[in-house]
Design an enzyme around this catalytic site. Structure first.
Site, PDB file in Angstrom:
ATOM      1  CG  PHE A 131      -2.022   1.158   1.330  1.00  0.00           C
ATOM      2  CD1 PHE A 131      -2.949   0.458   0.890  1.00  0.00           C
ATOM      3  CD2 PHE A 131      -1.843   2.057   1.583  1.00  0.00           C
ATOM      4  CE1 PHE A 131      -4.110   1.236   0.518  1.00  0.00           C
ATOM      5  CE2 PHE A 131      -2.675   3.121   1.856  1.00  0.00           C
ATOM      6  CZ  PHE A 131      -4.074   3.015   1.447  1.00  0.00           C
ATOM      7  CG  ASP A 210      -1.199  -1.875   7.493  1.00  0.00           C
ATOM      8  OD1 ASP A 210      -2.760  -1.474   7.623  1.00  0.00           O
ATOM      9  OD2 ASP A 210      -0.925  -0.515   6.507  1.00  0.00           O
ATOM     10  CE1 TYR A 235      -9.683   3.814   5.499  1.00  0.00           C
ATOM     11  CE2 TYR A 235      -9.014   5.041   7.607  1.00  0.00           C
ATOM     12  CZ  TYR A 235      -9.066   4.619   6.972  1.00  0.00           C
ATOM     13  OH  TYR A 235      -7.579   5.330   5.911  1.00  0.00           O
ATOM     14  CE  LYS A 236      -8.932   0.720   3.867  1.00  0.00           C
ATOM     15  NZ  LYS A 236      -7.337   0.723   3.976  1.00  0.00           N
ATOM     16  NE  ARG A 389      -9.858  -1.950  -3.795  1.00  0.00           N
ATOM     17  CZ  ARG A 389      -9.557  -1.444  -2.484  1.00  0.00           C
ATOM     18  NH1 ARG A 389      -8.317  -1.560  -1.903  1.00  0.00           N
ATOM     19  NH2 ARG A 389     -10.359  -0.303  -2.299  1.00  0.00           N
TER      20      ARG A 389
HETATM   21  C1  LIG Z   1      -6.196   1.818   4.434  1.00  0.00           C
HETATM   22  C2  LIG Z   1      -4.903   1.485   4.386  1.00  0.00           C
HETATM   23  C3  LIG Z   1      -3.918   2.434   5.274  1.00  0.00           C
HETATM   24  C4  LIG Z   1      -4.894   3.577   5.747  1.00  0.00           C
HETATM   25  O1  LIG Z   1      -3.470   4.966   6.018  1.00  0.00           O
HETATM   26  P1  LIG Z   1      -4.534   5.889   6.789  1.00  0.00           P
HETATM   27  O2  LIG Z   1      -3.107   6.922   7.361  1.00  0.00           O
HETATM   28  O3  LIG Z   1      -5.467   6.038   7.717  1.00  0.00           O
HETATM   29  O4  LIG Z   1      -4.922   6.499   6.181  1.00  0.00           O
HETATM   30  C5  LIG Z   1      -3.071   1.568   5.406  1.00  0.00           C
HETATM   31  N1  LIG Z   1      -2.743   0.696   5.099  1.00  0.00           N
HETATM   32  C6  LIG Z   1      -3.027  -0.430   4.303  1.00  0.00           C
HETATM   33  C7  LIG Z   1      -2.267  -1.060   3.314  1.00  0.00           C
HETATM   34  C8  LIG Z   1      -4.905   0.659   4.149  1.00  0.00           C
HETATM   35  O5  LIG Z   1      -5.166  -1.560   3.699  1.00  0.00           O
END
Ligand SMILES: *Cc1c(COP(=O)(O)O)cnc(C)c1O
Length: 420
Positions: A131, A210, A235-236, A389
């Site tokens: 990511f 993560d 938030y997911k 997706r």
């Molecule tokens: C959604 C997501 C993030 C989000 O990072 P924020 O700092 O909350 O914006 C980070 N890493 C992964 C793998 C994600 O899927």
């Protein structure tokens, strides 16, 4: 094999032990099929109530006196997450900041620990396909701390083999920290968190996981899988809302050995003594920074409790069946229209979302949203095409939603809606 009729999907919903959880969410438009719970989960009704209560009763009534109990909230809600979602012990999870900031803190702290253990460990490693924020934070820390950064090129299904080869070829001795995603945001691949952690630890490497795309969709079980360090967003699949605070996990035995790179006053022992010298608190609270997001915490608690009430194993089982139905329908209906599955086919190797690649994926995605009442997510890929997706979050998505969405996508593809 599941049957492919709409009635069969309706029957699966009738037999679904988690079906009632859908009623716990705000469904503003019953016609809309929402398959993007892996980007932003739906609003739990109880979450909306708790937020209002917190604003009115706590902020409104208590004013600054609220800090008497607000101080303890980030760790208390962390304990709820630990119990209901992460499979960690009390005192190991702290809620606050963003995933990005938490990643920065843990990768930096883990690099400090690894280098104290061995001065030859001067490399940070992540994957080239990780990511974006995970790559950027790793690269930024490389620059800040004057460490080498290596980005591993890995195709779907090859992470373990690639890592094993690279570690044996020298990476094992020079690496301080390895930063990995449990479920890959792009491909949807689920990695073996226990095996990869053990592999890296065998070479003395600290691993930061993560969990943003896995927690709430697949079992995480941090303690049982001997995971040391992790971060994730809420938030997911945890449904805590846009901008909700993230979390970090530091296994108890490592807490005293690690120091956050952000010396904030909320991580100070005896904070209100306002002393001159920084002296980090004991426990996971030493990874706090500044004033915690009090208004976001009740929503994180509600999201975690919903996962706990449904049970992560039941949720994972439903997620597996929803994605299996999706893949089966894609094979039958969409492959003839030029779609290919861009997610591992085996249930054991995928998380809660499925990617379908197509040359006109972008236009088809747009048509799904504008003409078909389906909300998917689009990801561009390197060769200019892309993938649709689809994340059927198991707490509130029905089998018939998956069936209808795939039926609508089939019709769009048949009409050539993607070939504008
Ligand atoms: C959604 C997501 C993030 C989000 O990072 P924020 O700092 O909350 O914006 C980070 N890493 C992964 C793998 C994600 O899927």
């Amino acid at each position: 094999m599941l049957p492919l009729t709409r009635d069969a999907a309706v029957a699966l919903d009738a037999a679904d032990p988690l079906a009632a959880f859908r009623e716990r969410f705000v469904i503003a438009d019953p016609e809309l099929i929402y398959l993007d719970g892996n980007s932003l989960g739906r609003l739990p009704k109880r979450g909306a109530e708790r937020l209002t209560e917190t604003v009115q009763r706590e902020w409104g009534d208590e004013l600054v006196r609220g800090w008497d109990h607000w101080m303890d909230e980030p760790a208390r809600v962390g304990d709820v997450l630990a119990r209901d979602v992460l499979g960690a012990e009390p005192g190991e999870v702290l809620v606050g900041d963003t995933t990005t900031v938490n990643l920065f803190k843990l990768v930096a702290a883990a690099a400090g620990l690894a280098r104290r253990e061995s001065s030859t460990r001067t490399t940070l490693v992540t994957t080239a396909s990780n990511f974006p924020t995970d790559r950027y934070v790793t690269e930024g820390l490389g620059e800040l701390l004057d460490l080498r950064v290596e980005l591993l090129e890995v195709d779907m299904g090859t992470l373990a083999a690639t890592l094993e080869r690279e570690l044996a070829a020298g990476l094992g001795a020079r690496t301080a920290v390895l930063c990995l995603s449990h479920v890959d945001y792009a491909s949807g691949e689920l990695h073996d968190i226990a095996a990869l952690t053990a592999l890296a630890r065998g070479h003395g490497i600290r691993v930061v996981w993560d969990l943003s795309h896995s927690a709430g969709a697949v079992p995480v079980r941090l303690a049982a899988r001997a995971v040391e360090l992790a971060v994730g967003c809420t938030y997911k699949y945890l449904n805590a809302g846009p901008g909700a605070p993230a979390y970090l996990y530091v296994r108890r035995d490592l807490q005293q050995q690690m120091r956050s790179p952000i010396w904030g006053w909320f991580s100070q022992r005896d904070q209100f003594a306002m002393s001159d010298a920084y002296n980090p608190a004991a426990g996971v609270v030493r990874f706090a920074t500044g004033t915690p997001p009090i208004l976001g915490l009740p929503l994180v608690e509600v999201g975690a409790q919903l996962i706990g009430q449904a049970g992560i194993d039941a949720l994972a089982a439903k997620s597996e069946r929803l994605t299996a139905l999706l893949i089966e329908l894609a094979d039958a209906w969409l492959t003839p229209h030029g779609f290919t599955l861009a997610t591992p086919r085996e249930a054991a190797h995928r998380g809660g979302h499925v990617n379908l690649a197509h040359a006109q994926a972008r236009d088809l995605c747009q048509a799904l949203i504008e003409k078909a009442g389906v909300v998917p997510d689009f990801r561009a890929d390197a060769n200019g095409a892309g993938t649709i997706r689809l994340g059927p979050a198991p707490l509130y998505t029905r089998y018939v939603d998956v069936w209808d969405a795939m039926d609508r996508l089939r019709k769009l593809a048949t009409q050539g809606a993607g070939a504008r």
